[in-house]
Design a protein around this motif. Structure first.
Motif, mmCIF file in Angstrom:
data_model
loop_
_atom_site.group_PDB
_atom_site.id
_atom_site.type_symbol
_atom_site.label_atom_id
_atom_site.label_comp_id
_atom_site.label_asym_id
_atom_site.label_seq_id
_atom_site.Cartn_x
_atom_site.Cartn_y
_atom_site.Cartn_z
ATOM 1 N N UNK A 1 20.733 33.141 18.004
ATOM 2 C CA UNK A 1 21.016 34.481 17.548
ATOM 3 C C UNK A 1 22.484 34.785 17.756
ATOM 4 N N UNK A 2 22.987 35.686 16.918
ATOM 5 C CA UNK A 2 24.354 36.157 17.093
ATOM 6 C C UNK A 2 24.419 37.610 16.668
ATOM 7 N N UNK A 3 25.369 38.318 17.198
ATOM 8 C CA UNK A 3 25.575 39.703 16.819
ATOM 9 C C UNK A 3 26.234 39.716 15.451
ATOM 10 N N UNK A 4 25.553 40.241 14.453
ATOM 11 C CA UNK A 4 26.030 40.209 13.071
ATOM 12 C C UNK A 4 26.914 41.402 12.736
ATOM 13 N N UNK A 5 26.415 42.622 13.030
ATOM 14 C CA UNK A 5 27.114 43.840 12.646
ATOM 15 C C UNK A 5 26.919 44.891 13.728
ATOM 16 N N UNK A 6 27.983 45.630 14.017
ATOM 17 C CA UNK A 6 27.903 46.789 14.894
ATOM 18 C C UNK A 6 28.393 47.989 14.095
ATOM 19 N N UNK A 7 27.875 49.160 14.404
ATOM 20 C CA UNK A 7 28.258 50.363 13.676
ATOM 21 C C UNK A 7 29.210 51.217 14.493
ATOM 22 N N UNK A 8 30.215 51.732 13.807
ATOM 23 C CA UNK A 8 31.062 52.780 14.345
ATOM 24 C C UNK A 8 30.859 53.961 13.405
ATOM 25 N N UNK A 9 30.444 55.085 13.958
ATOM 26 C CA UNK A 9 30.160 56.263 13.147
ATOM 27 C C UNK A 9 31.462 56.986 12.839
ATOM 28 N N UNK A 10 31.700 57.272 11.558
ATOM 29 C CA UNK A 10 32.978 57.838 11.141
ATOM 30 C C UNK A 10 32.788 59.126 10.346
ATOM 31 N N UNK A 11 33.790 60.010 10.453
ATOM 32 C CA UNK A 11 33.783 61.280 9.727
ATOM 33 C C UNK A 11 33.986 61.074 8.226
ATOM 34 N N UNK A 12 34.776 60.075 7.869
ATOM 35 C CA UNK A 12 35.158 59.871 6.483
ATOM 36 C C UNK A 12 35.310 58.367 6.253
ATOM 37 N N UNK A 13 34.478 57.794 5.402
ATOM 38 C CA UNK A 13 34.513 56.341 5.215
ATOM 39 C C UNK A 13 35.832 55.849 4.627
ATOM 40 N N UNK A 14 36.406 56.568 3.681
ATOM 41 C CA UNK A 14 37.656 56.094 3.083
ATOM 42 C C UNK A 14 38.797 56.136 4.088
ATOM 43 N N UNK A 15 38.896 57.232 4.839
ATOM 44 C CA UNK A 15 39.932 57.311 5.873
ATOM 45 C C UNK A 15 39.728 56.204 6.908
ATOM 46 N N UNK A 16 38.461 55.933 7.239
ATOM 47 C CA UNK A 16 38.149 54.890 8.209
ATOM 48 C C UNK A 16 38.583 53.517 7.710
ATOM 49 N N UNK A 17 38.225 53.169 6.471
ATOM 50 C CA UNK A 17 38.594 51.848 5.964
ATOM 51 C C UNK A 17 40.115 51.722 5.867
ATOM 52 N N UNK A 18 40.786 52.802 5.496
ATOM 53 C CA UNK A 18 42.252 52.766 5.452
ATOM 54 C C UNK A 18 42.829 52.488 6.844
ATOM 55 N N UNK A 19 42.306 53.175 7.858
ATOM 56 C CA UNK A 19 42.795 52.999 9.221
ATOM 57 C C UNK A 19 42.488 51.597 9.759
ATOM 58 N N UNK A 20 41.241 51.179 9.615
ATOM 59 C CA UNK A 20 40.830 49.898 10.199
ATOM 60 C C UNK A 20 41.488 48.705 9.500
ATOM 61 N N UNK A 21 41.858 48.865 8.236
ATOM 62 C CA UNK A 21 42.530 47.761 7.540
ATOM 63 C C UNK A 21 44.047 47.860 7.682
ATOM 64 N N UNK A 22 44.634 48.983 7.316
ATOM 65 C CA UNK A 22 46.105 49.072 7.309
ATOM 66 C C UNK A 22 46.706 49.201 8.690
ATOM 67 N N UNK A 23 46.011 49.831 9.613
ATOM 68 C CA UNK A 23 46.565 50.022 10.961
ATOM 69 C C UNK A 23 46.116 48.937 11.943
#
Length: 129
Positions: A1-23
């Motif tokens: 077994x391996x840990x596949x996915x963990x969730x981080x709950x976000x206010x805004x998905x687009x702002x989140x993807x921008x932050x997690x990728x660009x920053x």
């Protein structure tokens, strides 16, 4: 077994993807429309088959009180390992990001706490050895 996915709950998905990728430097692993929201995950580009982070909307009624309480108490939602906490701190500060704790040497680990702009605190950690 391996840990596949963990969730981080976000206010805004687009702002989140921008932050997690660009920053933070993650790559988008999945971006699938699902009605009002998306199945949206990011992954370490050096480990594309590794654990993914799901940028999960805060839709469930229990999520906002939980994440708000963590932020109010200064508790990071998760830990992100980095090679050099001080360098990441300096880089992210220069980009205008907000930290609630500067780099702090705790012996076997150096940590700093970062606001992810989406309703969470993240701990950056540099482990000794």
């Amino acid at each position: 077994m391996k840990l596949q996915t963990v969730s981080i709950f976000v206010d805004d998905q687009q702002r989140a993807v921008d932050f997690y990728t660009s920053r933070l430097g993650f790559d988008v692993a999945a971006d699938i429309p699902m009605g009002e929201h998306r199945w949206l995950t990011v992954v370490d580009p050096e480990r594309p088959e590794g654990t993914q982070i799901s940028l999960e909307p805060k839709g469930h009624p229990a999520v906002a009180p939980f994440t708000d309480a963590l932020v109010a108490d200064g508790i990071p939602f998760c830990v992100i390992g980095v090679g050099d906490v001080q360098a990441e701190y300096d880089r992210l500060l220069a980009l205008g990001e907000t930290f609630t704790q500067p780099p702090t040497d705790l012996g076997p680990v150096i940590v700093a706490v970062l606001d992810d702009t989406c309703g969470n605190l993240l701990q950056l950690a540099q482990f000794a050895g």
